[in-house]
Scaffold this active site. Structure first.
Site, PDB file in Angstrom:
ATOM      1  N   ASP A  54     -20.395 -14.131 -12.173  1.00 28.54           N
ATOM      2  CA  ASP A  54     -20.201 -14.577 -10.797  1.00 28.54           C
ATOM      3  C   ASP A  54     -18.873 -15.337 -10.693  1.00 28.54           C
ATOM      4  O   ASP A  54     -18.651 -16.309 -11.420  1.00 28.54           O
ATOM      5  CB  ASP A  54     -21.378 -15.494 -10.426  1.00 28.54           C
ATOM      6  CG  ASP A  54     -21.439 -15.765  -8.939  1.00 28.54           C
ATOM      7  OD1 ASP A  54     -20.390 -15.692  -8.265  1.00 28.54           O
ATOM      8  OD2 ASP A  54     -22.552 -16.054  -8.450  1.00 28.54           O
ATOM      9  N   TYR A 142     -17.809 -15.078   8.505  1.00 31.07           N
ATOM     10  CA  TYR A 142     -17.213 -14.084   7.597  1.00 31.07           C
ATOM     11  C   TYR A 142     -15.705 -13.982   7.825  1.00 31.07           C
ATOM     12  O   TYR A 142     -14.907 -13.996   6.877  1.00 31.07           O
ATOM     13  CB  TYR A 142     -17.876 -12.717   7.820  1.00 31.07           C
ATOM     14  CG  TYR A 142     -17.237 -11.603   7.032  1.00 31.07           C
ATOM     15  CD1 TYR A 142     -17.400 -11.506   5.653  1.00 31.07           C
ATOM     16  CD2 TYR A 142     -16.448 -10.636   7.660  1.00 31.07           C
ATOM     17  CE1 TYR A 142     -16.802 -10.488   4.934  1.00 31.07           C
ATOM     18  CE2 TYR A 142     -15.855  -9.601   6.942  1.00 31.07           C
ATOM     19  CZ  TYR A 142     -16.040  -9.539   5.579  1.00 31.07           C
ATOM     20  OH  TYR A 142     -15.450  -8.535   4.862  1.00 31.07           O
TER      21      TYR A 142
HETATM   22  C1  UD1 Z   1     -16.409  -6.238  10.427  1.00 32.97           C
HETATM   23  C2  UD1 Z   1     -14.906  -6.167  10.305  1.00 32.97           C
HETATM   24  C3  UD1 Z   1     -14.500  -5.337   9.111  1.00 32.97           C
HETATM   25  C4  UD1 Z   1     -15.213  -5.851   7.859  1.00 32.97           C
HETATM   26  C5  UD1 Z   1     -16.706  -5.773   8.103  1.00 32.97           C
HETATM   27  C6  UD1 Z   1     -17.474  -6.275   6.895  1.00 32.97           C
HETATM   28  C7  UD1 Z   1     -14.097  -6.240  12.608  1.00 32.97           C
HETATM   29  C8  UD1 Z   1     -13.383  -5.478  13.652  1.00 32.97           C
HETATM   30  N1  UD1 Z   1     -14.334  -5.564  11.475  1.00 32.97           N
HETATM   31  O1  UD1 Z   1     -16.844  -4.982  10.753  1.00 32.97           O
HETATM   32  O2  UD1 Z   1     -13.102  -5.396   8.914  1.00 32.97           O
HETATM   33  O3  UD1 Z   1     -14.868  -5.082   6.781  1.00 32.97           O
HETATM   34  O4  UD1 Z   1     -17.023  -6.594   9.199  1.00 32.97           O
HETATM   35  O5  UD1 Z   1     -18.814  -6.080   7.059  1.00 32.97           O
HETATM   36  O6  UD1 Z   1     -14.430  -7.390  12.755  1.00 32.97           O
HETATM   37  N2  UD1 Z   1     -23.588  -1.375  14.754  1.00 32.97           N
HETATM   38  C9  UD1 Z   1     -24.539  -0.638  15.440  1.00 32.97           C
HETATM   39  N3  UD1 Z   1     -25.653  -0.219  14.761  1.00 32.97           N
HETATM   40  C10 UD1 Z   1     -25.852  -0.509  13.433  1.00 32.97           C
HETATM   41  C11 UD1 Z   1     -24.886  -1.280  12.753  1.00 32.97           C
HETATM   42  C12 UD1 Z   1     -23.759  -1.705  13.459  1.00 32.97           C
HETATM   43  O7  UD1 Z   1     -24.399  -0.379  16.641  1.00 32.97           O
HETATM   44  O8  UD1 Z   1     -26.897  -0.099  12.901  1.00 32.97           O
HETATM   45  C13 UD1 Z   1     -22.375  -1.795  15.495  1.00 32.97           C
HETATM   46  C14 UD1 Z   1     -22.045  -3.261  15.384  1.00 32.97           C
HETATM   47  O9  UD1 Z   1     -22.735  -4.013  16.325  1.00 32.97           O
HETATM   48  C15 UD1 Z   1     -20.536  -3.217  15.619  1.00 32.97           C
HETATM   49  C16 UD1 Z   1     -20.105  -1.870  15.016  1.00 32.97           C
HETATM   50  O10 UD1 Z   1     -21.296  -1.098  14.930  1.00 32.97           O
HETATM   51  O11 UD1 Z   1     -20.255  -3.227  16.995  1.00 32.97           O
HETATM   52  C17 UD1 Z   1     -19.507  -1.983  13.642  1.00 32.97           C
HETATM   53  O12 UD1 Z   1     -20.344  -2.805  12.852  1.00 32.97           O
HETATM   54  P1  UD1 Z   1     -20.169  -2.974  11.266  1.00 32.97           P
HETATM   55  O13 UD1 Z   1     -20.119  -1.651  10.626  1.00 32.97           O
HETATM   56  O14 UD1 Z   1     -21.173  -3.968  10.806  1.00 32.97           O
HETATM   57  O15 UD1 Z   1     -18.705  -3.537  11.109  1.00 32.97           O
HETATM   58  P2  UD1 Z   1     -17.895  -4.712  11.891  1.00 32.97           P
HETATM   59  O16 UD1 Z   1     -18.769  -5.875  12.114  1.00 32.97           O
HETATM   60  O17 UD1 Z   1     -17.125  -4.120  13.005  1.00 32.97           O
END
Ligand code: UD1
Length: 314
Positions: A54, A142
């Protein structure tokens, strides 16, 4: 003696960089705590020297940096919602661990540290595309933690002369991304569910957009960042993305084609800490690294679906 250290080597991005270095015939050491990394991701990386440990423990950092020339620091507790649920855990594994890696790297005489930054640093500002000279506006714990790591990189170049390069990743996806966690990236979750005939969930109206970046582009840029001349890249931070954005609704439609899923998504309220739109200007990485994406979004998505279809990640 290993020339390269990859932290988070049992994670999605770390294992992909390690595999590319090994394919080039390099000598590679990997470290992972398995908090989110998976032992199954080490299959195929048998030529890598692997240390379980870790990075929140300075002694582990000292041990793994010994004799190394270039560090790829990919280890992190990725995920915005995870950090909302556990901000301290995110801080320990992103901020403390990053500072420990830098201190150990400097003491061991490491030449360069390449750091996985996050586009979340930009926050929810309306201006697109995001350029590196914009003021960061992190929203989630984060984003704050990953941004703190970026600043530590810059400081270690300025005050100690350690070469650091920050690549600010935009929503990376591809083979080896864990599709099983509630905290997984959206494309991994959608691929797994839609291939299994399960209904995916969209948070919000699905019109949020992202600059989704296929893993091979990330690996390509990291290899460039490891060898680019110090005069050009030391102390620099640059976006790493595709340079195009697509909405979740549009992505869902493409995935219906690729997976054969014929249902509708379930729409539920927006997620806390989420941002609306994300798109990178990739001009600086082009200028400093000679980076251009090697695989476009659709082709990346096709390869990703095929990987999950073949049983990857299960
Ligand atoms: C964010 C960061 C990214 C980072 C990542 C780490 C931004 C723009 N991006 O990604 O650089 O690497 O965190 O985890 O801040 N969603 C759904 N359904 C699901 C899962 C997610 O609708 O089942 C939606 C989320 O609400 C979001 C989008 O998909 O609007 C992307 O989500 P996710 O893949 O978790 O990434 P970010 O939070 O955008």
């Amino acid at each position: 003696m290993s020339k390269y250290l990859v932290t988070g080597a049992a994670g999605f991005i770390g294992r992909s960089i390690a595999a590319a270095l090994l394919a080039r015939g390099e000598s590679v050491r990997g470290v992972d705590s398995f908090i989110t990394g998976k032992r199954s991701n080490l299959v195929g990386l048998e030529a890598m020297e692997f240390v379980e440990g870790d990075l929140a423990d300075p002694a582990v950092c000292a041990r793994v940096c010994e004799g190394v020339e270039v560090v790829y620091h990919e280890a992190a507790l990725a995920s915005v919602p995870r950090s909302v649920a556990d901000p301290v855990g995110t801080n320990v594994n992103c901020v403390d661990a990053t500072l420990n890696v830098l201190v150990a790297a400097r003491a061991a005489g490491v030449r360069r540290v390449v750091y996985a930054g996050s586009s979340s640093a930009y926050g929810d500002t309306p201006t697109l595309p995001k350029r590196e000279d914009m003021l960061p506006r992190p929203i989630s714990p984060y984003a704050v933690a990953k941004l703190a790591g970026e600043h530590y990189m810059g400081a270690f170049t300025r005050v100690y002369g350690l070469e650091t390069v920050v690549l600010r990743y935009f929503n990376v996806f591809g083979p080896y991304q864990d599709p099983t966690s509630h905290y997984s990236g959206v494309l991994a979750i959608f691929c797994r569910k839609m291939l299994a005939g399960e209904q995916p969930t969209i948070y919000g109206d699905g019109e949020q957009s992202r600059d989704f970046t296929f893993i091979e582009n990330v690996v390509h840029a990291n290899l460039l960042a490891g060898s680019a001349p110090a005069e050009k890249v030391a102390g620099q931070m640059m976006n790493l993305a595709t340079g195009m954005r697509i909405t979740l609704n549009e992505t869902f439609a493409i995935l219906c084609d690729l997976t054969g899923y014929s249902g509708r998504p379930a729409y539920v309220p927006e997620r806390a800490g989420d941002i609306r739109d994300s798109l990178a200007d990739i001009g600086l990485a082009r200028e400093l690294l000679g980076y251009t994406p090697v695989v476009d979004f659709r082709e990346g998505l096709r390869r990703t679906v095929e990987w999950y279809r073949a049983g990857g990640g299960s």
